[in-house]
Design an enzyme around this catalytic site. Structure first.
Site, PDB file in Angstrom:
ATOM      1  N   ASP A 240       0.972  -1.360   0.169  1.00 33.17           N
ATOM      2  CA  ASP A 240      -0.046  -0.615  -0.097  1.00 33.17           C
ATOM      3  C   ASP A 240       1.058   0.954  -0.120  1.00 33.17           C
ATOM      4  O   ASP A 240       0.780   2.858   0.441  1.00 33.17           O
ATOM      5  CB  ASP A 240      -1.226  -0.067   1.646  1.00 33.17           C
TER       6      ASP A 240
ATOM      7  N   LYS B 168       1.911   1.978  -5.314  1.00 35.82           N
ATOM      8  CA  LYS B 168       2.880   1.826  -5.947  1.00 35.82           C
ATOM      9  C   LYS B 168       1.964   1.882  -7.336  1.00 35.82           C
ATOM     10  O   LYS B 168       2.606   2.544  -8.140  1.00 35.82           O
ATOM     11  CB  LYS B 168       3.285   0.320  -5.700  1.00 35.82           C
TER      12      LYS B 168
ATOM     13  N   GLY C  44      -4.751  -4.954  -4.528  1.00 30.47           N
ATOM     14  CA  GLY C  44      -5.287  -3.606  -4.602  1.00 30.47           C
ATOM     15  C   GLY C  44      -4.717  -1.908  -5.224  1.00 30.47           C
ATOM     16  O   GLY C  44      -4.560  -2.076  -4.169  1.00 30.47           O
ATOM     17  N   HIS C  45      -5.433  -1.300  -5.897  1.00 35.82           N
ATOM     18  CA  HIS C  45      -5.245   0.156  -6.198  1.00 35.82           C
ATOM     19  C   HIS C  45      -6.266   0.727  -6.912  1.00 35.82           C
ATOM     20  O   HIS C  45      -6.975  -0.192  -7.751  1.00 35.82           O
ATOM     21  CB  HIS C  45      -3.637  -0.229  -6.407  1.00 35.82           C
TER      22      HIS C  45
ATOM     23  N   GLN D 220       1.943  -6.278  -3.029  1.00 34.13           N
ATOM     24  CA  GLN D 220       2.363  -6.359  -1.913  1.00 34.13           C
ATOM     25  C   GLN D 220       3.856  -5.553  -1.310  1.00 34.13           C
ATOM     26  O   GLN D 220       3.885  -3.933  -1.767  1.00 34.13           O
ATOM     27  CB  GLN D 220       2.715  -7.296  -0.873  1.00 34.13           C
TER      28      GLN D 220
END
Ligand code: IMP
Length: 425
Positions: free
Chosen positions: A13, A16, A40-41, A219
């Protein structure tokens, strides 16, 4: 740089997604190297918002080809829904999104087992995302996994699935379970088959033609299954060497490693976090909601703490970082003081080498240096010279301690809230 890694230097988190999005505009290929839909982003472009878990966000640039590499673990039903959502938002994937045949497949029993293992850990669960990531990698290493190439071969798929369902680890062996999984997964395989390709050969050819390739890590370095805060880690190699392997790019062909770090630190899930701000500590951070510290995958609030130099230095040493991208600098805008952990003490002595064992690691006492804040908004800055002098001092302080140049500064979710020095490309 023709071939370069972009990966997170903390516990995931780090932002990235946004950095990868910005750098993707400069390359022809983006390959996601490891992990699965535990990541997730969000990418914000103008008024549009896109959510990514598996597919590289490079897909938003029509000229970029995107790949899921051999070390990615794929939940086919989940991937299909991500593909469908992107297509609904007008993104074309045809002839520009490819899946490695070597990638392993997440099965329903992996998710069940992930949840069961967490329960079995009683008071010290890892806090996994419950997506079946660990058990899928477990099957890969135990040599009973189902790869994308096996999924596409009906007979082979049936054979491995039957064997696995009768395995004592997965007490689910009823034949109706087999029938349901087999039918659902074959149906997904049929839809996904159009994207399955010889990814490794395609990337080899791209390299020969000197096309730019971005290797995308997921990650973060401190969640690496080997060098992270074990056992509070994910189940893949999240550091640069693992990303090379997971992209089929030989280490000798890599031109650079970009490490992404937040201007402070966060962590989701459990496990030690030496610089975490606890109740009663000096805490200038606003609520998790207002500083955008809610997980995209699980909706969990992230734990928040100060920047940690010793951990970042260890990651730099082991991953050979050549360039740094710092994110969320704007979150510190109103702070009177910014704290940075520059050293650790353990039982009254300065620590030279970060302990591998969890019990010593958990006893580390951070020694902080306090840096004056800039106390003004940086949201309208367009170049480094627009930044307040105290913000530049903070960046220089980190740079000096880490001994790696900060080449990218991000200060908001939008693409334009980024200063790129250009050196890292
Ligand atoms: P798993 O990857 O679901 O097995 O979860 C293992 C640990 O890694 C948990 O603490 C998760 O919260 C953490 N984790 C997994 N993926 C991410 C990510 O993309 N960002 C941050 N933490 C993650």
């Amino acid at each position: 740089m023709n071939c370069f890694v972009v990966f997170g230097m903390q516990w995931g988190d780090e932002g990235k997604g946004k950095i990868i999005d910005v750098l993707s505009s400069k390359v022809s290929h983006v390959i996601r190297a490891q992990g699965g839909n535990n990541a997730g982003h969000t990418v914000v472009t103008g008024k549009k918002q896109y959510f990514f878990h598996l597919i590289p966000s490079g897909i938003l640039y029509p000229k970029v080809k995107c790949y899921l590499g051999p070390s990615v673990v794929i939940d086919p039903l989940f991937l299909l829904s991500e593909i469908k959502n992107l297509i609904k938002q007008g993104v074309s994937l045809s002839n520009r999104f490819f899946i490695s045949k070597y990638a392993h497949v997440i099965m329903p029993y992996h998710k069940t087992y992930d949840i069961a293992m967490e329960k079995n850990r009683g008071n010290s669960p890892i806090g996994t995302t419950a997506k079946g990531i660990g058990p899928c990698y477990m099957d890969m290493v135990a040599r009973r996994g189902i790869r994308i190439c096996d999924l596409l071969d009906q007979k082979e798929f049936a054979k491995i699935l039957k064997e696995n369902l009768s395995h004592p680890l997965y007490p689910l062996g009823a034949s109706d379970v087999f029938e349901k999984i087999y039918a659902d997964y074959l149906c997904a395989a049929k839809e996904l088959s159009q994207y399955v390709a010889d990814v490794e050969t395609m990337l080899f050819k791209a390299r020969i033609h000197e096309e730019k390739i971005l290797l995308e890590g997921a990650q973060g370095a401190l969640l690496d299954v080997l060098f992270g805060t074990y056992p509070y880690v994910t189940s893949s190699h999240t550091q640069a060497a693992g990303i090379c392997m997971g992209s089929s790019i030989p280490p000798t062909k890599l031109d650079g490693v970009v490490g992404v770090m937040k201007a402070y630190t966060t962590r989701v899930g459990n496990g030690p976090f030496p610089t975490e701000i606890k109740e009663g500590d000096y805490n200038p951070f606003a609520s998790c909601e207002s500083i955008r510290e809610i997980g995209v995958t699980t909706g969990r609030k992230r734990r928040v703490g100060w920047f940690d130099v010793p951990l970042a230095k260890q990651v730099i040493e082991r991953s050979g970082i050549t360039s740094i991208a710092i994110t969320k600098l704007d979150i510190l805008d109103d702070f009177e003081e910014i704290w940075v952990c520059t050293k650790y003490e353990l039982e009254g002595k300065l620590v030279e080498c970060i302990p591998a064992d969890l019990s010593s690691f958990s006893k580390l006492v951070p020694i902080y240096q306090k840096i004056p804040g800039w106390k003004q908004s940086i949201t309208n800055c367009k170049s480094i010279s627009d930044l307040p002098p105290k913000a530049i001092e903070y960046l220089e302080f980190l740079q000096c301690h880490l001994d790696v140049k900060i080449d990218i500064i991000s200060y908001g979710p939008q693409r334009e809230k980024t200063i790129v020095s250009g050196r890292c490309l």
